[in-house]
Design a protein around this motif. Structure first.
Motif, PDB file in Angstrom:
ATOM      1  N   ALA A 151      21.107-133.516-124.354  1.00  0.00           N
ATOM      2  CA  ALA A 151      19.649-133.515-124.533  1.00  0.00           C
ATOM      3  C   ALA A 151      19.319-133.778-125.998  1.00  0.00           C
ATOM      4  CB  ALA A 151      19.053-132.194-124.078  1.00  0.00           C
ATOM      5  N   GLY A 152      18.854-134.959-126.283  1.00  0.00           N
ATOM      6  CA  GLY A 152      18.564-135.336-127.669  1.00  0.00           C
ATOM      7  C   GLY A 152      19.851-135.343-128.466  1.00  0.00           C
ATOM      8  N   GLY A 153      19.803-134.776-129.659  1.00  0.00           N
ATOM      9  CA  GLY A 153      20.999-134.655-130.490  1.00  0.00           C
ATOM     10  C   GLY A 153      21.807-133.420-130.146  1.00  0.00           C
ATOM     11  N   GLY A 154      21.429-132.737-129.086  1.00  0.00           N
ATOM     12  CA  GLY A 154      22.091-131.508-128.648  1.00  0.00           C
ATOM     13  C   GLY A 154      21.064-130.406-128.497  1.00  0.00           C
ATOM     14  N   ALA A 155      21.216-129.611-127.466  1.00  0.00           N
ATOM     15  CA  ALA A 155      20.249-128.539-127.200  1.00  0.00           C
ATOM     16  C   ALA A 155      20.933-127.180-127.072  1.00  0.00           C
ATOM     17  CB  ALA A 155      19.445-128.856-125.941  1.00  0.00           C
ATOM     18  N   TYR A 156      21.953-126.961-127.890  1.00  0.00           N
ATOM     19  CA  TYR A 156      22.591-125.644-127.880  1.00  0.00           C
ATOM     20  C   TYR A 156      21.633-124.568-128.381  1.00  0.00           C
ATOM     21  CZ  TYR A 156      27.102-127.432-126.469  1.00  0.00           C
ATOM     22  OH  TYR A 156      28.121-127.995-125.737  1.00  0.00           O
ATOM     23  N   TRP A 157      20.582-124.972-129.081  1.00  0.00           N
ATOM     24  CA  TRP A 157      19.552-124.020-129.513  1.00  0.00           C
ATOM     25  C   TRP A 157      18.945-123.297-128.319  1.00  0.00           C
ATOM     26  CZ3 TRP A 157      14.909-125.072-127.307  1.00  0.00           C
ATOM     27  CH2 TRP A 157      14.674-126.383-126.910  1.00  0.00           C
ATOM     28  N   ASP A 161      14.130-132.947-130.270  1.00  0.00           N
ATOM     29  CA  ASP A 161      14.401-134.313-129.837  1.00  0.00           C
ATOM     30  C   ASP A 161      14.875-134.329-128.381  1.00  0.00           C
ATOM     31  OD1 ASP A 161      16.927-133.250-130.142  1.00  0.00           O
ATOM     32  OD2 ASP A 161      17.679-134.825-131.460  1.00  0.00           O
ATOM     33  N   CYS A 162      14.742-133.185-127.706  1.00  0.00           N
ATOM     34  CA  CYS A 162      15.052-133.107-126.274  1.00  0.00           C
ATOM     35  C   CYS A 162      14.081-134.026-125.535  1.00  0.00           C
ATOM     36  CB  CYS A 162      14.894-131.667-125.797  1.00  0.00           C
ATOM     37  SG  CYS A 162      15.262-131.412-124.059  1.00  0.00           S
ATOM     38  N   PRO A 163      14.587-134.844-124.628  1.00  0.00           N
ATOM     39  CA  PRO A 163      13.679-135.743-123.919  1.00  0.00           C
ATOM     40  C   PRO A 163      12.816-135.011-122.897  1.00  0.00           C
ATOM     41  CG  PRO A 163      15.885-135.956-123.036  1.00  0.00           C
ATOM     42  CD  PRO A 163      15.982-135.034-124.215  1.00  0.00           C
ATOM     43  N   GLU A 164      11.688-135.609-122.578  1.00  0.00           N
ATOM     44  CA  GLU A 164      10.833-135.076-121.520  1.00  0.00           C
ATOM     45  C   GLU A 164      11.533-135.266-120.186  1.00  0.00           C
ATOM     46  OE1 GLU A 164       6.817-136.586-121.600  1.00  0.00           O
ATOM     47  OE2 GLU A 164       6.783-136.555-123.782  1.00  0.00           O
ATOM     48  N   ALA A 165      11.425-134.281-119.310  1.00  0.00           N
ATOM     49  CA  ALA A 165      11.970-134.410-117.961  1.00  0.00           C
ATOM     50  C   ALA A 165      11.071-135.351-117.169  1.00  0.00           C
ATOM     51  CB  ALA A 165      12.043-133.054-117.274  1.00  0.00           C
ATOM     52  N   PRO A 166      11.665-136.198-116.347  1.00  0.00           N
ATOM     53  CA  PRO A 166      10.828-137.116-115.572  1.00  0.00           C
ATOM     54  C   PRO A 166      10.078-136.385-114.461  1.00  0.00           C
ATOM     55  CG  PRO A 166      13.108-137.303-114.882  1.00  0.00           C
ATOM     56  CD  PRO A 166      13.089-136.375-116.061  1.00  0.00           C
ATOM     57  N   VAL A 167       8.930-136.908-114.115  1.00  0.00           N
ATOM     58  CA  VAL A 167       8.185-136.401-112.960  1.00  0.00           C
ATOM     59  C   VAL A 167       8.740-137.122-111.739  1.00  0.00           C
ATOM     60  CG1 VAL A 167       5.925-136.277-111.858  1.00  0.00           C
ATOM     61  CG2 VAL A 167       6.134-135.926-114.325  1.00  0.00           C
ATOM     62  N   THR A 168       9.260-136.351-110.795  1.00  0.00           N
ATOM     63  CA  THR A 168       9.833-136.911-109.571  1.00  0.00           C
ATOM     64  C   THR A 168       9.314-136.117-108.379  1.00  0.00           C
ATOM     65  OG1 THR A 168      11.766-135.442-109.563  1.00  0.00           O
ATOM     66  CG2 THR A 168      11.967-137.515-110.812  1.00  0.00           C
TER      67      THR A 168
END
Length: 140
Positions: free
Chosen positions: A42-48, A102-109
């Motif tokens: 997720a982006g450059g990393g989402a360990y946060w 920089d986590c991307p938005e989740a798509p609407v599905t």
């Protein structure tokens, strides 16, 4: 860096986990291969995200008392809102605004009409010791 649709499709491949990972600082917080994949991709990393979930006392208390936590990460542009509740029908016990990600938005599905990243937290055991397990919904 993957966009939200690419990441969403990548995560859909996780339907279980043969390997369990534990948080580097909080050994009683564990997560599945799918969650690790999200944190790495997720982006450059989402360990946060895992750091917040592992260290926030209100979240730990919720899992111990209620036995379940629903994690919702709603990303809009470069900002996000993280909430954790015992169920989607009750107010969250934890909420935090993330000012920059920089986590991307989740798509609407069809299966994700809200366009959010979702995770489950549940009590579990690893090696006979109680832990909190974080997983993707389809890994449950």
């Amino acid at each position: 860096m993957k966009d939200g649709t690419e990441l969403y499709n990548q995560l859909r491949q996780h339907t279980g986990s043969e390997t369990i990972f534990h948080h580097s600082l909080v050994r009683t917080f564990n997560y599945t291969e799918g969650v690790r994949d999200f944190a790495q991709s997720a982006g450059g990393g989402a360990y946060w995200l895992l750091d917040i979930l592992a260290t926030e006392p209100a979240i730990t208390k919720l899992i111990k008392e209620e036995g379940f936590g629903l994690v919702i990460l709603k990303v809009t542009g470069s900002k996000a809102v993280l909430t954790v509740a015992g169920d989607s029908d009750i107010p969250p016990v934890f909420s935090r605004e993330i000012d920059l990600t920089d986590c991307p938005e989740a798509p609407v599905t069809k299966s994700n009409p809200e366009g959010t990243w979702k995770f489950y937290l549940e009590p579990s055991e690893v090696g006979g010791k109680p832990v909190i397990m974080c997983m993707l919904p389809q890994e449950r």
